[in-house]
Design an enzyme around this catalytic site. Structure first.
Site, PDB file in Angstrom:
ATOM      1  N   HIS A   4       0.821  -1.218   0.000  1.00 53.60           N
ATOM      2  CA  HIS A   4       0.000   0.000   0.000  1.00 53.60           C
ATOM      3  C   HIS A   4       0.849   1.261   0.000  1.00 53.60           C
ATOM      4  O   HIS A   4       0.360   2.335   0.340  1.00 53.60           O
ATOM      5  CB  HIS A   4      -0.918   0.034   1.218  1.00 53.60           C
ATOM      6  CG  HIS A   4      -1.799  -1.155   1.351  1.00 53.60           C
ATOM      7  ND1 HIS A   4      -2.644  -1.540   0.350  1.00 53.60           N
ATOM      8  CD2 HIS A   4      -1.962  -2.047   2.358  1.00 53.60           C
ATOM      9  CE1 HIS A   4      -3.300  -2.630   0.733  1.00 53.60           C
ATOM     10  NE2 HIS A   4      -2.902  -2.956   1.952  1.00 53.60           N
TER      11      HIS A   4
ATOM     12  N   HIS B 213      -6.882  -4.476  -1.441  1.00 48.81           N
ATOM     13  CA  HIS B 213      -6.096  -5.701  -1.378  1.00 48.81           C
ATOM     14  C   HIS B 213      -6.258  -6.534  -2.633  1.00 48.81           C
ATOM     15  O   HIS B 213      -6.103  -7.748  -2.602  1.00 48.81           O
ATOM     16  CB  HIS B 213      -6.513  -6.543  -0.178  1.00 48.81           C
ATOM     17  CG  HIS B 213      -6.297  -5.839   1.107  1.00 48.81           C
ATOM     18  ND1 HIS B 213      -7.291  -5.132   1.731  1.00 48.81           N
ATOM     19  CD2 HIS B 213      -5.196  -5.704   1.870  1.00 48.81           C
ATOM     20  CE1 HIS B 213      -6.790  -4.602   2.827  1.00 48.81           C
ATOM     21  NE2 HIS B 213      -5.530  -4.922   2.938  1.00 48.81           N
TER      22      HIS B 213
END
Lengths: 206, 330
Positions: B57, B219
């Protein structure tokens, strides 16, 4: 088998690791369908570490084997599976502590593990999680009086397959709602491998 | 799969090494952990702020470690929550006696691992509290599900909580400001192409050339709705309308964040922003500040998310407070 011994515990986890490694891609693919696609990778990493840990030590009690397994899974797996499998093995360890692991002690341990899983994951039976498999096995064990490998295997298999038809209401898969139907729950499948390994351990007598 | 890596299973270790050396002036690594803290941590009298999550991320989460934001970030494996022992190390390292606040995104794994770390720390007498960010309006909030996911709005929570903690406020006051931010922030994302987790080796889902997915998470998980690809203005309109349908921002001052998910050029993010600003103006919503860029990515996913944060005077001041975190200079 009358008493679950240290060598049984070691064999159980060795066989479980072999199954997890061999099916790593399958678990990841299942997780890609309704999760985030890391279940196989994480479980394979964790169980590999468990075996290194167990192979490097000599154990006097089953409780200690379970404890080291729990701690290793908790610190190496991550995600949701780490705390969940870690909790399950920690509960087994606590239930077995200071005891000869006869059938009654063993089923008490599995029952405690189910309670631990429900509490940690805030999950109940029927929500398409690994609890479905653990709870079914626990129930079957209660209905029996001796270690019976085939019964455990069939129960775990049926419960695992049943997660395909249900809609997820817990875990990452819950975001998919109806779209989760038709897919096996990855945690239920990895739990199945764990119980498949247990049934083999029991049948082969370690 | 074509990626610049050495070994798919070593990506986090390798990234961590590179990250630590890139930020050696302001951060330090806790030895034998995947935790980075501000160099000066623990800071006397200050509430410690710990966040973290799966890797992949970037610049979240470690990019937000610095004066005015987080005290520590914990790296997990790719898209996988860090483990309780690692989070526990971070808590110990930043606690100066004033307590520690954990900023968690609402994913089952993150919540479980951080809660276990909290239990471990409390057992050692450290005062720990937590907030759970759940800004994603794509996910229905119902008692039958895990609740909404935490996505890019989390950066605002890091910023606001970081600013108030820097003022030396108590754990309860820091937590209250973080919770107000969570109450006031809403986000939604979309993707036009998936990402590939290095160790998995294949894309997390497939989208045809003419398809897009609305409501994706961070995700690589698929979204809630797949439809024909629309143009930037239509995409921006749909995302903003989904947010406004969830919370009334009429007559409010807001901060806007247009967040790229990893492989969408700034050009496209600015195009989306242009339309977002128009819609907000039409609805009588005043934009106080705008942030366009990559704040919370999903490896090389192509797509973006839009976040709106409602601002009162307290939040404006905290948003404007200085920050020295590498990924959020203020």
């Amino acid at each position: 088998m009358d008493v679950f011994q240290v060598e049984h515990a070691h064999t159980w986890l060795k066989l479980a690791n072999e199954r997890i490694q061999a099916n790593k891609e399958q678990l990841t693919e299942l997780d890609q369908a309704i999760g985030d696609g890391d279940h196989g990778i994480n479980m394979a990493r964790g169980f590999k570490e468990v075996i290194s840990k167990l192979d490097a030590n000599d154990y006097d009690t089953v409780a200690d084997v379970m404890k080291d397994t729990a701690m290793t899974l908790m610190s190496k797996v991550g995600g949701a599976s780490g705390p969940l499998y870690g909790t399950a093995f920690l509960k087994l360890s606590m239930a077995f502590k200071g005891k000869n692991v006869d059938y009654q002690t063993f089923i008490k341990g599995i029952d405690e593990a189910v309670n631990g899983l429900k509490q940690r994951g805030k999950a109940e039976i029927g929500e398409k999680t690994l609890v479905d498999v653990w709870a079914a096995v626990s129930e079957t064990l209660q209905d029996n009086t001796t270690f019976a490998g085939d019964t455990i295997l069939q129960t775990a298999k049926t419960a695992m397959e049943h997660t395909k038809e249900t809609m997820a209401t817990k875990g990452r898969a819950a975001y998919f709602k109806e779209r989760s139907i038709g897919h096996l729950d990855p945690g239920a499948v990895s739990s199945y491998y764990l119980f498949e390994a247990l049934s083999l351990t029991i049948d082969e007598g370690a | 799969m074509k990626k610049i890596v050495n070994n798919p299973e070593q990506v986090v270790t390798d990234m961590f090494k590179g990250f630590v050396s890139a930020h050696a002036n302001t951060m330090k690594q806790l030895s034998e952990t995947t935790v980075v803290t501000r160099k000066e941590a623990p800071i006397t009298g200050k509430v410690g702020l710990v966040s973290g999550g799966g890797s992949g991320h970037e610049p979240a989460h470690a990019g937000y470690v610095g004066k005015g934001m987080l005290d520590a970030a914990v790296f997990g494996e790719v898209f996988t929550s860090p483990t309780p022992d690692q989070v526990f190390e971070a808590i110990k390292a930043v606690d100066s006696g004033a307590g520690v606040l954990l900023i968690i995104k609402n994913y089952t794994g993150d919540v479980m691992n951080f809660e276990m770390a909290q239990e471990m720390a409390e057992a050692e007498g450290i005062q720990v509290d937590k907030v759970v960010v759940n800004d994603d309006v794509a996910v229905e909030d119902s008692s039958f599900t895990t609740g909404r996911r935490g996505i890019a709005g989390t950066i605002f929570v890091h910023k606001i909580a970081g600013a108030i903690a820097e003022q030396g406020k108590s754990l309860a006051e820091v937590k209250a400001a973080a919770e107000k931010t969570i109450d006031y922030v809403r986000s939604i994302g979309m993707a036009i192409a998936p990402c590939t987790v290095p160790a998995a080796g294949n894309p997390s889902f497939t989208l045809a050339e003419d398809e897009m997915e609305i409501g994706i998470g961070i995700h690589g998980e698929p979204g809630i709705e797949r439809k024909k690809l629309a143009n930037a203005n239509e995409i921006a309109t749909e995302l903003v309308e989904k947010i406004l349908a969830d919370m009334d921002f009429t007559d409010s001052d807001v901060a806007v964040m247009i967040n790229g998910l990893g492989s969408t050029p700034e050009m496209e993010l600015y195009i989306v922003n242009g339309r977002v600003q128009e819609i907000l103006q039409e609805k009588g919503i005043t934009v106080y500040r705008t942030f366009v860029g990559e704040f919370m990515t999903s490896l090389e996913m192509a797509g973006c998310s839009v976040s709106l944060l409602k601002l009162d005077n307290q939040l404006k001041a905290l948003l404007d407070a200085p920050s020295e975190a590498p990924a959020f200079r203020n």
